[in-house]
Scaffold this motif. Structure first.
Motif, PDB file in Angstrom:
ATOM      1  N   ASN A   1       0.667  -1.570  -0.100  1.00 22.52           N
ATOM      2  CA  ASN A   1       0.089  -0.044   0.409  1.00 22.52           C
ATOM      3  C   ASN A   1       0.876   1.210   0.105  1.00 22.52           C
ATOM      4  OD1 ASN A   1      -2.503  -1.996   0.380  1.00 22.52           O
ATOM      5  ND2 ASN A   1      -1.919  -1.579   2.524  1.00 22.52           N
ATOM      6  N   GLY A   2       1.752   1.485  -0.595  1.00 20.26           N
ATOM      7  CA  GLY A   2       2.690   2.286  -0.870  1.00 20.26           C
ATOM      8  C   GLY A   2       4.158   2.802   0.020  1.00 20.26           C
ATOM      9  N   ARG A   3       2.984   1.508   1.357  1.00 18.54           N
ATOM     10  CA  ARG A   3       4.497   1.937   2.583  1.00 18.54           C
ATOM     11  C   ARG A   3       5.939   0.967   2.698  1.00 18.54           C
ATOM     12  NH1 ARG A   3       4.698  -0.764   7.768  1.00 18.54           N
ATOM     13  NH2 ARG A   3       5.729   0.848   9.448  1.00 18.54           N
ATOM     14  N   THR A   4       6.935   1.633   2.211  1.00 15.59           N
ATOM     15  CA  THR A   4       8.139   0.428   2.457  1.00 15.59           C
ATOM     16  C   THR A   4       8.295  -0.068   3.386  1.00 15.59           C
ATOM     17  OG1 THR A   4       9.036   2.541   0.794  1.00 15.59           O
ATOM     18  CG2 THR A   4      10.627   0.528   1.891  1.00 15.59           C
ATOM     19  N   THR A   5       8.749  -1.445   2.806  1.00 15.92           N
ATOM     20  CA  THR A   5       8.227  -2.545   4.448  1.00 15.92           C
ATOM     21  C   THR A   5      10.144  -2.912   4.528  1.00 15.92           C
ATOM     22  OG1 THR A   5       8.475  -4.422   2.570  1.00 15.92           O
ATOM     23  CG2 THR A   5       6.785  -4.619   3.148  1.00 15.92           C
ATOM     24  N   GLY A   6      10.384  -3.429   5.258  1.00 11.80           N
ATOM     25  CA  GLY A   6      12.121  -3.108   6.246  1.00 11.80           C
ATOM     26  C   GLY A   6      12.884  -4.506   5.581  1.00 11.80           C
ATOM     27  N   ASN A   7      13.904  -3.567   6.230  1.00 10.87           N
ATOM     28  CA  ASN A   7      14.873  -4.209   5.521  1.00 10.87           C
ATOM     29  C   ASN A   7      15.501  -5.438   6.009  1.00 10.87           C
ATOM     30  OD1 ASN A   7      15.310  -3.279   2.477  1.00 10.87           O
ATOM     31  ND2 ASN A   7      15.981  -1.397   3.563  1.00 10.87           N
ATOM     32  N   PHE A   8      15.663  -6.790   5.488  1.00 10.66           N
ATOM     33  CA  PHE A   8      16.194  -8.028   6.851  1.00 10.66           C
ATOM     34  C   PHE A   8      17.262  -8.189   6.437  1.00 10.66           C
ATOM     35  CE2 PHE A   8      11.183  -7.851   6.271  1.00 10.66           C
ATOM     36  CZ  PHE A   8      11.697  -7.688   7.706  1.00 10.66           C
ATOM     37  N   LEU A   9      18.503  -8.649   7.180  1.00  9.63           N
ATOM     38  CA  LEU A   9      19.314  -9.002   6.907  1.00  9.63           C
ATOM     39  C   LEU A   9      19.904 -10.403   6.300  1.00  9.63           C
ATOM     40  CD1 LEU A   9      22.530  -9.030   7.741  1.00  9.63           C
ATOM     41  CD2 LEU A   9      21.854 -10.434   9.440  1.00  9.63           C
ATOM     42  N   MET A  10      18.346 -10.650   6.149  1.00  6.22           N
ATOM     43  CA  MET A  10      18.291 -11.891   5.086  1.00  6.22           C
ATOM     44  C   MET A  10      17.245 -11.921   4.028  1.00  6.22           C
ATOM     45  SD  MET A  10      19.594 -15.591   7.555  1.00  6.22           S
ATOM     46  CE  MET A  10      19.660 -16.710   5.914  1.00  6.22           C
ATOM     47  N   ASN A  11      17.679 -11.434   2.696  1.00  6.55           N
ATOM     48  CA  ASN A  11      16.899 -11.971   2.026  1.00  6.55           C
ATOM     49  C   ASN A  11      15.693 -13.532   1.512  1.00  6.55           C
ATOM     50  OD1 ASN A  11      17.662  -8.602   1.667  1.00  6.55           O
ATOM     51  ND2 ASN A  11      19.474  -9.489   0.152  1.00  6.55           N
ATOM     52  N   ASP A  12      16.515 -13.569   2.029  1.00  4.06           N
ATOM     53  CA  ASP A  12      15.881 -15.366   1.293  1.00  4.06           C
ATOM     54  C   ASP A  12      15.055 -15.642   2.688  1.00  4.06           C
ATOM     55  OD1 ASP A  12      17.991 -16.436   3.006  1.00  4.06           O
ATOM     56  OD2 ASP A  12      18.189 -17.856   1.722  1.00  4.06           O
ATOM     57  N   LEU A  13      14.198 -14.573   3.669  1.00  2.00           N
ATOM     58  CA  LEU A  13      13.233 -15.550   5.016  1.00  2.00           C
ATOM     59  C   LEU A  13      12.265 -15.288   3.619  1.00  2.00           C
ATOM     60  CD1 LEU A  13      14.361 -12.744   6.948  1.00  2.00           C
ATOM     61  CD2 LEU A  13      14.788 -14.955   7.531  1.00  2.00           C
ATOM     62  N   ALA A  14      11.622 -16.794   4.600  1.00  2.00           N
ATOM     63  CA  ALA A  14      10.030 -16.986   4.238  1.00  2.00           C
ATOM     64  C   ALA A  14       9.311 -15.709   5.531  1.00  2.00           C
ATOM     65  CB  ALA A  14       9.888 -18.464   4.817  1.00  2.00           C
ATOM     66  N   LEU A  15       8.723 -14.732   5.135  1.00  6.38           N
ATOM     67  CA  LEU A  15       7.980 -14.334   5.883  1.00  6.38           C
ATOM     68  C   LEU A  15       6.291 -13.723   6.125  1.00  6.38           C
ATOM     69  CD1 LEU A  15      10.733 -10.881   6.008  1.00  6.38           C
ATOM     70  CD2 LEU A  15      10.172 -12.278   7.891  1.00  6.38           C
ATOM     71  N   ASP A  16       5.487 -13.589   6.836  1.00  8.90           N
ATOM     72  CA  ASP A  16       3.839 -13.899   7.035  1.00  8.90           C
ATOM     73  C   ASP A  16       4.246 -12.021   7.199  1.00  8.90           C
ATOM     74  OD1 ASP A  16       4.085 -16.126   6.724  1.00  8.90           O
ATOM     75  OD2 ASP A  16       3.483 -16.854   8.685  1.00  8.90           O
ATOM     76  N   TYR A  17       3.562 -11.466   6.220  1.00 11.81           N
ATOM     77  CA  TYR A  17       2.941 -10.395   5.940  1.00 11.81           C
ATOM     78  C   TYR A  17       1.443  -9.811   6.755  1.00 11.81           C
ATOM     79  CZ  TYR A  17       7.778  -9.416   4.107  1.00 11.81           C
ATOM     80  OH  TYR A  17       8.617  -8.887   3.509  1.00 11.81           O
ATOM     81  N   ALA A  18       1.603  -9.046   7.942  1.00  8.07           N
ATOM     82  CA  ALA A  18      -0.691  -9.133   8.613  1.00  8.07           C
ATOM     83  C   ALA A  18      -0.999  -7.977   7.754  1.00  8.07           C
ATOM     84  CB  ALA A  18       0.260  -8.657   9.874  1.00  8.07           C
ATOM     85  N   LEU A  19      -2.002  -7.517   6.827  1.00  7.28           N
ATOM     86  CA  LEU A  19      -2.750  -6.872   6.002  1.00  7.28           C
ATOM     87  C   LEU A  19      -3.806  -6.837   6.717  1.00  7.28           C
ATOM     88  CD1 LEU A  19      -2.523  -8.834   2.939  1.00  7.28           C
ATOM     89  CD2 LEU A  19      -0.715  -6.968   3.676  1.00  7.28           C
ATOM     90  N   LEU A  20      -3.799  -5.564   6.689  1.00  8.38           N
ATOM     91  CA  LEU A  20      -5.719  -5.157   7.420  1.00  8.38           C
ATOM     92  C   LEU A  20      -6.782  -4.906   6.278  1.00  8.38           C
ATOM     93  CD1 LEU A  20      -4.685  -0.981   7.912  1.00  8.38           C
ATOM     94  CD2 LEU A  20      -4.986  -2.707   9.818  1.00  8.38           C
ATOM     95  N   PRO A  21      -7.933  -5.564   6.798  1.00 12.98           N
ATOM     96  CA  PRO A  21      -8.749  -5.711   5.849  1.00 12.98           C
ATOM     97  C   PRO A  21      -9.399  -4.596   5.068  1.00 12.98           C
ATOM     98  CG  PRO A  21      -9.510  -6.521   8.259  1.00 12.98           C
ATOM     99  CD  PRO A  21      -8.214  -5.921   7.694  1.00 12.98           C
ATOM    100  N   GLY A  22      -9.267  -5.393   3.718  1.00  8.26           N
ATOM    101  CA  GLY A  22      -9.745  -4.194   2.803  1.00  8.26           C
ATOM    102  C   GLY A  22      -9.315  -4.434   1.687  1.00  8.26           C
TER     103      GLY A  22
END
Length: 218
Positions: free
Chosen positions: A61-82
């Motif tokens: 949604n136009g907001r830059t996500t964080g940069n992590f030390l390892m680029n190949d991490l499997a992550l979960d992203y929490a999204l607001l409904p809508g």
């Protein structure tokens, strides 16, 4: 000497255990990444987008996500409904065969152009990426010009297919979901206007911010 050696072994084991616990403790906060500012009420029942190591989400949604030390991490992203816009890159790594010269990378990195997927997230739902897995580096290279990933729900239903990201288009339409307007009869004071302004400001372009400040201080 035997006693000293036994003590050293015990110390190394203790340090290893402490390091393992520290890594677990450090990993847990970033396993689920929030994609909003502040504390919106809808966050209590956010949707989840699960990403494999090959997918690196760069913006939501136009907001830059964080940069992590390892680029190949499997992550979960929490999204607001809508409605949500997710921008990501697909990357796969292949080992080089034969002799590798000094300072030369030992792997081939195959990366797609930035992709975007827009979909309506349902509260509490879990979504994941689906895409074709190449069997070789050559196949991965052939895939990249027309790469596309599908986002599917927990039931396996497709909710969006990615297309090449257009930054100019995104800056005009991508916005973090904002709480709904007050229901009929509710006081305007019940709505947290500051949270709404923060949500819009976080995703505004530099030109939009300058225009707002000129209007605010006229």
């Amino acid at each position: 000497m035997k006693g000293w050696h036994k003590h050293a072994v015990s110390l190394r084991a203790g340090l290893a255990a402490l390091l393992a616990l520290s890594l677990v403790g450090c990993a847990s906060p970033v396993s689920r990444v929030e994609t909003w500012d502040g504390n919106p009420e809808a966050a209590t029942n956010a949707a989840t987008l699960k990403t494999p190591g090959e997918i690196r989400v760069t913006r939501v949604n136009g907001r830059t996500t964080g940069n992590f030390l390892m680029n190949d991490l499997a992550l979960d992203y929490a999204l607001l409904p809508g409605e949500n816009e997710v921008v990501f890159v697909y990357k796969t790594i292949w080992a080089k065969s034969g002799v590798v010269r000094n300072e030369e990378s030992k792997v081939h990195v195959i990366e797609s152009k930035p992709q975007e997927a827009r979909f309506e997230a349902i509260a509490g739902e879990t979504y994941r990426f689906e895409f074709k897995q190449p069997d070789s580096r050559q196949e991965a290279e052939r895939m990249m010009p027309e790469f596309s990933a599908t986002i599917v729900s927990s039931a396996g239903d497709s909710v969006a297919s990615s297309t090449e990201w257009n930054p100019a288009e995104a800056s005009r339409v991508a916005r973090t979901p904002i709480p709904e307007s007050p229901s009929e009869g509710a006081s305007a004071n019940d709505v947290n206007a500051l949270d709404q302004l923060k949500a819009v400001w976080a995703t505004a372009s530099d030109e939009e911010k300058k225009a707002f400040l000129r209007w605010a201080f006229e």
